[in-house]
Design an enzyme around this catalytic site. Structure first.
Site, PDB file in Angstrom:
ATOM      1  N   GLY A 238      43.362  53.161  -5.645  1.00  0.00           N
ATOM      2  CA  GLY A 238      42.739  54.375  -6.165  1.00  0.00           C
ATOM      3  C   GLY A 238      42.934  55.661  -5.574  1.00  0.00           C
TER       4      GLY A 238
ATOM      5  CD  GLU B 250      37.712  48.349  -5.338  1.00  0.00           C
ATOM      6  OE1 GLU B 250      37.106  47.745  -6.400  1.00  0.00           O
ATOM      7  OE2 GLU B 250      38.399  49.196  -5.594  1.00  0.00           O
TER       8      GLU B 250
ATOM      9  CG  HIS C  18      39.530  43.682  -5.389  1.00  0.00           C
ATOM     10  ND1 HIS C  18      39.044  44.874  -4.715  1.00  0.00           N
ATOM     11  CD2 HIS C  18      40.500  44.270  -6.247  1.00  0.00           C
ATOM     12  CE1 HIS C  18      39.820  45.775  -5.232  1.00  0.00           C
ATOM     13  NE2 HIS C  18      40.734  45.361  -6.001  1.00  0.00           N
TER      14      HIS C  18
ATOM     15  CD  GLU D 207      44.817  44.725  -5.247  1.00  0.00           C
ATOM     16  OE1 GLU D 207      45.123  45.507  -6.465  1.00  0.00           O
ATOM     17  OE2 GLU D 207      43.583  44.674  -5.097  1.00  0.00           O
TER      18      GLU D 207
ATOM     19  CB  SER E  51      48.322  54.081  -6.360  1.00  0.00           C
ATOM     20  OG  SER E  51      46.868  54.357  -5.854  1.00  0.00           O
TER      21      SER E  51
ATOM     22  CE  LYS F  16      39.695  48.388  -8.949  1.00  0.00           C
ATOM     23  NZ  LYS F  16      40.216  49.310  -7.756  1.00  0.00           N
TER      24      LYS F  16
HETATM   25  P1  PGA Z   1      44.184  50.919  -8.514  1.00  0.00           P
HETATM   26  O1  PGA Z   1      43.179  49.597  -8.329  1.00  0.00           O
HETATM   27  O2  PGA Z   1      45.490  50.358  -9.546  1.00  0.00           O
HETATM   28  O3  PGA Z   1      43.230  51.740  -9.457  1.00  0.00           O
HETATM   29  O4  PGA Z   1      44.472  51.543  -7.345  1.00  0.00           O
HETATM   30  C1  PGA Z   1      44.007  48.392  -8.074  1.00  0.00           C
HETATM   31  C2  PGA Z   1      42.942  47.311  -7.600  1.00  0.00           C
HETATM   32  O5  PGA Z   1      42.026  47.499  -7.001  1.00  0.00           O
HETATM   33  O6  PGA Z   1      43.075  46.181  -8.023  1.00  0.00           O
END
Ligand code: PGA
Length: 243
Positions: free
Chosen positions: A164, A92, A90, A158, A203, A9
């Site tokens: 996160g 995000e 993704h 995901e 996570s 990220k």
């Molecule tokens: P994370 O993120 O392992 O920090 O939960 C995974 C991702 O967004 O690819």
């Protein structure tokens, strides 16, 4: 072979190349490992990883080959910098940048055309899961964003609420969703859909990796926070069944 991919990220400056160096020298046999640092580190990371079993990738790209797109990066630029894979769609980016399935589809096509392994992310929000719509949401995302060819394609499931947060779905929920994604891929691509790797993300850490990676149709992991150190990502890679 399981595929363990770190998604850094918006983390990492030159000092983080030490983590790339640590990873590059220590990728275990029987597991594929990649890291996607920010754009600014790709070329330097690729140099550090050259000649090793560590692959370097990107977290995003623009669907066009070139043109008047200030601030954007094309697939051929990524390949030129030494990236061999890229993440598209993704959650995000879907949330922060309004990326639709249509846009994600175009990015996936551009990435595959440039020869980049393409990790296409899908996943439901917590409200969608609570409303028993998780499978329907993922099916819609796959229908809208999957490229025409499965060659070079990887899917990452995901769940948005697991990213996160330290929370993960139950192994049974992961198994069910991955089976659902596999079924979709086989309908879409025939036999080639069997060969598409389906990663779990959200996570993943050294403590839960062995359990998650043992679930049928979990072909690897997309790892955010726990991938920021070589030790973290290597511990996850070490937990992967080999072969
Ligand atoms: P994370 O993120 O392992 O920090 O939960 C995974 C991702 O967004 O690819």
């Amino acid at each position: 072979m399981k595929y363990i991919v770190g998604n850094w990220k918006m983390h990492g400056t030159a000092a983080a190349l030490e983590e790339i160096r640590g990873l590059a020298g220590a990728v275990p046999d029987g597991v594929d490992v990649a890291v996607c640092p920010p754009f600014t580190l790709i070329e330097r990371a690729a140099r550090v990883a050259e000649g090793t079993r560590l692959a370097i990738g990107a977290q995003n790209l623009h669907a066009s080959e070139k043109g008047a797109h200030t601030g954007d990066i094309s697939a051929s630029m990524l390949a030129d910098a030494g990236a061999s894979l890229v993440i598209v769609g993704h959650s995000e980016r879907r949330a922060d940048c309004g990326e639709s399935d249509h846009i994600v589809h175009a990015k996936a096509e551009a990435a595959l055309a440039a020869g980049l392994t393409t990790i296409l992310c899908v996943g439901e929000t917590e409200a969608e899961r609570d409303a028993s719509r998780a499978e329907a949401v993922v099916a819609t995302q796959l229908a809208g964003s999957c490229p025409g060819s499965a060659d070079g394609l990887v899917i990452a499931y995901e769940p948005v609420w697991a990213i996160g947060t330290g929370r993960t779905p139950t192994p049974e929920d992961v198994r069910a969703m991955h089976a659902h994604v596999r079924h979709d891929l086989v309908l879409r691509y025939g036999d080639a859909g069997q060969a598409v790797r389906i990663l779990y993300g959200g996570s993943v850490n050294p403590g839960n990796a062995a359990t998650l990676l043992a679930i049928p149709d979990v072909d690897g992991a997309l790892v955010g926070g726990a991938s920021l150190t070589a030790a973290g990502l290597l511990a996850i890679a070490a937990a992967a069944p080999t072969g």
